[in-house]
Motif scaffolding. Structure first.
Motif, PDB file in Angstrom:
ATOM      1  N   VAL A 153       0.819  -1.213   0.000  1.00 40.11           N
ATOM      2  CA  VAL A 153       0.000   0.000   0.000  1.00 40.11           C
ATOM      3  C   VAL A 153       0.852   1.261   0.000  1.00 40.11           C
ATOM      4  CG1 VAL A 153      -1.729   1.307   1.296  1.00 40.11           C
ATOM      5  CG2 VAL A 153      -1.929  -1.168   1.128  1.00 40.11           C
ATOM      6  N   THR A 154       1.848   1.305   0.859  1.00 45.67           N
ATOM      7  CA  THR A 154       2.637   2.536   0.996  1.00 45.67           C
ATOM      8  C   THR A 154       3.965   2.485   0.261  1.00 45.67           C
ATOM      9  OG1 THR A 154       3.795   1.769   2.981  1.00 45.67           O
ATOM     10  CG2 THR A 154       1.668   2.827   3.303  1.00 45.67           C
ATOM     11  N   GLY A 155       4.349   1.275  -0.177  1.00 46.18           N
ATOM     12  CA  GLY A 155       5.640   1.150  -0.834  1.00 46.18           C
ATOM     13  C   GLY A 155       6.810   1.278   0.117  1.00 46.18           C
ATOM     14  N   GLN A 156       6.564   1.173   1.426  1.00 54.22           N
ATOM     15  CA  GLN A 156       7.615   1.342   2.426  1.00 54.22           C
ATOM     16  C   GLN A 156       7.866   0.041   3.168  1.00 54.22           C
ATOM     17  OE1 GLN A 156       6.389   4.538   4.957  1.00 54.22           O
ATOM     18  NE2 GLN A 156       7.086   6.121   3.538  1.00 54.22           N
ATOM     19  N   ILE A 157       9.037  -0.044   3.735  1.00 57.27           N
ATOM     20  CA  ILE A 157       9.403  -1.172   4.587  1.00 57.27           C
ATOM     21  C   ILE A 157       9.289  -0.709   6.033  1.00 57.27           C
ATOM     22  CG2 ILE A 157      11.194  -2.840   5.145  1.00 57.27           C
ATOM     23  CD1 ILE A 157      10.129  -3.101   2.322  1.00 57.27           C
ATOM     24  N   GLY A 158       8.571  -1.501   6.854  1.00 59.11           N
ATOM     25  CA  GLY A 158       8.276  -1.054   8.213  1.00 59.11           C
ATOM     26  C   GLY A 158       9.505  -0.837   9.071  1.00 59.11           C
ATOM     27  N   TRP A 159      10.587  -1.590   8.806  1.00 61.16           N
ATOM     28  CA  TRP A 159      11.767  -1.518   9.672  1.00 61.16           C
ATOM     29  C   TRP A 159      12.853  -0.597   9.105  1.00 61.16           C
ATOM     30  CZ3 TRP A 159       9.978  -5.884   7.219  1.00 61.16           C
ATOM     31  CH2 TRP A 159      10.686  -6.276   6.076  1.00 61.16           C
ATOM     32  N   ARG A 160      12.581   0.061   7.965  1.00 62.41           N
ATOM     33  CA  ARG A 160      13.600   0.948   7.365  1.00 62.41           C
ATOM     34  C   ARG A 160      12.914   2.106   6.661  1.00 62.41           C
ATOM     35  NH1 ARG A 160      19.021   0.319   5.771  1.00 62.41           N
ATOM     36  NH2 ARG A 160      19.646   1.768   4.141  1.00 62.41           N
ATOM     37  N   ARG A 161      13.361   3.322   6.958  1.00 65.58           N
ATOM     38  CA  ARG A 161      12.794   4.508   6.303  1.00 65.58           C
ATOM     39  C   ARG A 161      13.556   4.812   5.021  1.00 65.58           C
ATOM     40  NH1 ARG A 161      16.140   8.892   7.297  1.00 65.58           N
ATOM     41  NH2 ARG A 161      17.689   8.577   8.950  1.00 65.58           N
ATOM     42  N   GLU A 162      12.910   5.519   4.143  1.00 63.43           N
ATOM     43  CA  GLU A 162      13.547   5.901   2.887  1.00 63.43           C
ATOM     44  C   GLU A 162      14.379   7.169   3.073  1.00 63.43           C
ATOM     45  OE1 GLU A 162      10.885   6.193  -0.342  1.00 63.43           O
ATOM     46  OE2 GLU A 162      10.348   4.062  -0.335  1.00 63.43           O
ATOM     47  N   GLY A 163      15.255   7.421   2.095  1.00 66.35           N
ATOM     48  CA  GLY A 163      16.041   8.656   2.106  1.00 66.35           C
ATOM     49  C   GLY A 163      17.300   8.595   2.944  1.00 66.35           C
ATOM     50  N   ILE A 164      17.741   7.386   3.350  1.00 65.48           N
ATOM     51  CA  ILE A 164      18.970   7.262   4.150  1.00 65.48           C
ATOM     52  C   ILE A 164      20.178   7.416   3.221  1.00 65.48           C
ATOM     53  CG2 ILE A 164      20.337   5.729   5.615  1.00 65.48           C
ATOM     54  CD1 ILE A 164      17.707   4.446   6.513  1.00 65.48           C
ATOM     55  N   LYS A 165      21.127   8.241   3.630  1.00 66.67           N
ATOM     56  CA  LYS A 165      22.330   8.456   2.810  1.00 66.67           C
ATOM     57  C   LYS A 165      23.579   8.479   3.689  1.00 66.67           C
ATOM     58  CE  LYS A 165      20.334  10.866  -1.162  1.00 66.67           C
ATOM     59  NZ  LYS A 165      20.384  12.081  -2.018  1.00 66.67           N
ATOM     60  N   TYR A 166      24.637   7.844   3.190  1.00 68.35           N
ATOM     61  CA  TYR A 166      25.938   7.834   3.850  1.00 68.35           C
ATOM     62  C   TYR A 166      27.021   8.175   2.823  1.00 68.35           C
ATOM     63  CZ  TYR A 166      23.797   5.457   7.861  1.00 68.35           C
ATOM     64  OH  TYR A 166      23.020   5.138   8.939  1.00 68.35           O
ATOM     65  N   ARG A 167      28.058   8.843   3.295  1.00 65.28           N
ATOM     66  CA  ARG A 167      29.191   9.120   2.409  1.00 65.28           C
ATOM     67  C   ARG A 167      29.888   7.829   1.988  1.00 65.28           C
ATOM     68  NH1 ARG A 167      32.589  14.320   4.762  1.00 65.28           N
ATOM     69  NH2 ARG A 167      30.989  15.910   4.341  1.00 65.28           N
ATOM     70  N   ARG A 168      30.017   6.940   2.947  1.00 70.90           N
ATOM     71  CA  ARG A 168      30.683   5.676   2.682  1.00 70.90           C
ATOM     72  C   ARG A 168      29.752   4.546   3.095  1.00 70.90           C
ATOM     73  NH1 ARG A 168      36.560   4.455   5.221  1.00 70.90           N
ATOM     74  NH2 ARG A 168      35.341   4.489   7.148  1.00 70.90           N
ATOM     75  N   ASN A 169      29.478   3.634   2.185  1.00 70.17           N
ATOM     76  CA  ASN A 169      28.574   2.519   2.461  1.00 70.17           C
ATOM     77  C   ASN A 169      29.366   1.376   3.091  1.00 70.17           C
ATOM     78  OD1 ASN A 169      26.055   3.549   1.278  1.00 70.17           O
ATOM     79  ND2 ASN A 169      27.238   3.543  -0.622  1.00 70.17           N
ATOM     80  N   GLU A 170      29.002   1.040   4.333  1.00 74.43           N
ATOM     81  CA  GLU A 170      29.720   0.004   5.081  1.00 74.43           C
ATOM     82  C   GLU A 170      28.738  -0.998   5.671  1.00 74.43           C
ATOM     83  OE1 GLU A 170      33.720   1.502   7.075  1.00 74.43           O
ATOM     84  OE2 GLU A 170      32.023   2.726   7.720  1.00 74.43           O
ATOM     85  N   LEU A 171      29.206  -2.227   5.797  1.00 74.89           N
ATOM     86  CA  LEU A 171      28.401  -3.300   6.372  1.00 74.89           C
ATOM     87  C   LEU A 171      29.304  -4.131   7.284  1.00 74.89           C
ATOM     88  CD1 LEU A 171      25.470  -4.291   6.115  1.00 74.89           C
ATOM     89  CD2 LEU A 171      26.236  -5.884   4.373  1.00 74.89           C
ATOM     90  N   PHE A 172      28.953  -4.200   8.564  1.00 72.92           N
ATOM     91  CA  PHE A 172      29.728  -4.971   9.540  1.00 72.92           C
ATOM     92  C   PHE A 172      28.918  -6.207   9.938  1.00 72.92           C
ATOM     93  CE2 PHE A 172      30.944  -0.573   9.905  1.00 72.92           C
ATOM     94  CZ  PHE A 172      32.318  -0.596  10.091  1.00 72.92           C
ATOM     95  N   LEU A 173      29.575  -7.364   9.947  1.00 76.36           N
ATOM     96  CA  LEU A 173      28.894  -8.615  10.288  1.00 76.36           C
ATOM     97  C   LEU A 173      29.720  -9.351  11.346  1.00 76.36           C
ATOM     98  CD1 LEU A 173      27.113 -11.027   7.898  1.00 76.36           C
ATOM     99  CD2 LEU A 173      28.721 -11.952   9.542  1.00 76.36           C
ATOM    100  N   ASP A 174      29.087  -9.665  12.464  1.00 81.37           N
ATOM    101  CA  ASP A 174      29.725 -10.416  13.549  1.00 81.37           C
ATOM    102  C   ASP A 174      29.033 -11.762  13.720  1.00 81.37           C
ATOM    103  OD1 ASP A 174      31.497  -8.419  14.072  1.00 81.37           O
ATOM    104  OD2 ASP A 174      30.438  -7.604  15.801  1.00 81.37           O
ATOM    105  N   VAL A 175      29.813 -12.818  13.669  1.00 84.90           N
ATOM    106  CA  VAL A 175      29.315 -14.161  13.999  1.00 84.90           C
ATOM    107  C   VAL A 175      29.763 -14.452  15.431  1.00 84.90           C
ATOM    108  CG1 VAL A 175      29.373 -16.607  13.433  1.00 84.90           C
ATOM    109  CG2 VAL A 175      29.446 -14.899  11.600  1.00 84.90           C
ATOM    110  N   ILE A 176      28.809 -14.478  16.359  1.00 82.86           N
ATOM    111  CA  ILE A 176      29.108 -14.645  17.785  1.00 82.86           C
ATOM    112  C   ILE A 176      28.545 -15.993  18.241  1.00 82.86           C
ATOM    113  CG2 ILE A 176      28.840 -13.653  20.087  1.00 82.86           C
ATOM    114  CD1 ILE A 176      28.293 -10.954  18.686  1.00 82.86           C
ATOM    115  N   GLU A 177      29.419 -16.860  18.737  1.00 81.72           N
ATOM    116  CA  GLU A 177      28.991 -18.193  19.162  1.00 81.72           C
ATOM    117  C   GLU A 177      29.329 -18.432  20.630  1.00 81.72           C
ATOM    118  OE1 GLU A 177      29.063 -20.736  15.033  1.00 81.72           O
ATOM    119  OE2 GLU A 177      30.576 -21.191  16.544  1.00 81.72           O
TER     120      GLU A 177
END
Length: 445
Positions: A153-177
């Motif tokens: 209906v709204t074209g939006q994702i409930g857990w993420r808002r639109e219009g987010i911008k970063y100078r540098r796109n980074e993704l950190f992933l931790d596998v914790i056991e």
């Protein structure tokens, strides 16, 4: 015949009340609440007679359905009616719950009027009733349906808002056991399992879609099959394809797993790939549990010797079982000692050890320990004479942190796609870290 039908919640509040005969008064509602729902001892019988009135009842989750009659009627027929009524309500609005009954009270009154006529059961066939009563029941909306409706209906994702911008796109992933272990004094593993979490920090612009691959058994077996097929189809052995079966511990058997709501479960079931639009910032992508082929980072070898009733010698050896290039940190071994200890003499090869009288334990700490190393602690313990029952030795516990996943969990790939802002996967900076920690890591002494 049936004089009235009542539906109660678990507190005894009346949700639905329909009286068909004049011989059933309002006091019948209160009589059932006081003598059955609020009774000190739960009645084991589905029929209760109170003040010459018969109450036939059944319970579904937290809802009570009760039929009331003054006359001597066929009990089997009444229970058949109650069960049919439950089936009809479930076909209209799903699960029988307080919320669903309140949301559909108008529909329930219509159904009761159609099924019972002056207390006599009439037609209870669901197909026939739906031809008369065409009103749709109000069903509870599940979280996945809410997400789909919001997105459609709204074209939006409930857990993420639109219009987010970063100078540098980074993704950190931790596998914790967290490794949990119970080992016998002879070194036999009695029980062990790993509880793992995949935690992500997402600093990505726009509405990116991420794909995440792990070396679980189903995925790797499929890849192995495809790789074998492609290898057989060509005569060039150096075509860039790798066979996971030739490497050590290529696949892990995950017993069960849970995902964040952003994961598209349909793609995981069909393609066995974890596809998702990540929330902004830190979140837990998945949890999993495995019990097979666990690499135990440390082994504790205890040796306890009692010399008479007033002296005890304890020797504890700790061995690291991982690669020499890796280093374990924050190592702490807690060795229980008898409550009647009066003096302790300690000698350790590495780290620091001290007697904590308040905890009846020797605490041995090491800042770090390399792979394939071992260290030893010796203690002479003086005891005061004690005529009480023999001391039952509690297990030796251990805390640690190592830079690998003891289950063998590996991230095979992590890809990022953003079609609107059109930045590529190669432009995204990705970090992957593995952390193994102790859960309940115990060795019997």
């Amino acid at each position: 015949m049936i004089g009235g039908v009542f539906i109660y919640n678990h507190k005894g509040e009346v949700l639905i009340s329909r009286v068909y005969r004049d011989d059933i008064g309002r006091n019948a509602v209160d009589a059932f609440r006081v003598n059955v729902i609020h009774a000190r001892q739960q009645s084991r019988f589905p029929v209760v007679n109170i003040a010459r009135t018969s109450f036939f009842y059944t319970k579904r989750s937290n809802i009570w359905l009760c039929a009331v009659a003054k006359q001597n009627i066929n009990a089997a027929m009444v229970f058949e009616f109650l069960n049919k009524m439950i089936d009809v309500m479930q076909s209209y609005f799903g699960k029988i719950s307080e919320e669903n009954v309140k949301n559909n009270f108008v529909l329930i009154y219509e159904l009761l009027d159609e099924i019972l006529d002056f207390g006599y059961p009439q037609n209870s066939d669901t197909g026939v009733l739906k031809s008369f009563i065409t009103q749709q029941g109000v069903r509870p909306v599940t979280r996945e349906e809410q997400t789909n409706v919001t997105s459609a209906v709204t074209g939006q994702i409930g857990w993420r808002r639109e219009g987010i911008k970063y100078r540098r796109n980074e993704l950190f992933l931790d596998v914790i056991e967290s490794v949990n272990l119970l080992m016998s004094q002879q070194g036999q593993v009695l029980s062990t399992h790993v509880a793992g979490r995949v935690v992500m920090k997402s600093y990505l612009s726009g509405m990116p879609e991420c794909k995440f691959g792990i070396n679980d058994k189903i995925t790797v077996e499929n890849r192995t099959k495809n790789t074998t097929d492609s290898t057989n189809a060509t005569t060039n052995p150096n075509n860039g394809a790798t066979n996971p079966a030739t490497t050590t511990k290529t696949a892990i058997a995950i017993d069960d797993c849970q995902f964040h709501q952003c994961v598209k479960l349909s793609k995981f079931e069909s393609e066995h790939s974890i596809s998702f639009i990540p929330p902004d910032g830190e979140f837990e992508l998945m949890r999993y549990r495995t019990t097979k082929d666990i690499s135990l980072p440390f082994r504790v070898i205890p040796l306890v010797r009692e010399i008479g009733r007033t002296k005890m010698e304890v020797k504890v050896v700790v061995k690291s079982n991982f690669k020499p290039t890796l280093i374990g940190q924050k190592i702490e071994i807690r060795i229980p000692i008898p409550p009647n200890t009066c003096d302790v003499q300690l000698l350790c090869m590495k780290g620091k050890a001290k007697h904590k009288a308040s905890d009846n334990a020797i605490v041995w700490k090491m800042k770090r320990m390399g792979g394939m190393k071992e260290s030893q602690l010796s203690a002479e313990i003086e005891l005061t004479p004690n005529d009480k029952k023999k001391w039952n030795r509690p297990p030796i516990s251990m805390n640690f942190e190592v830079p690998f996943a003891p289950s063998g969990f590996k991230v095979r790939y992590l890809k990022v796609f953003e079609h609107k802002l059109n930045y590529s996967d190669s432009e995204t900076i990705k970090w992957v870290r593995y952390i193994g920690k102790s859960g309940l890591y115990e060795t019997r002494s």
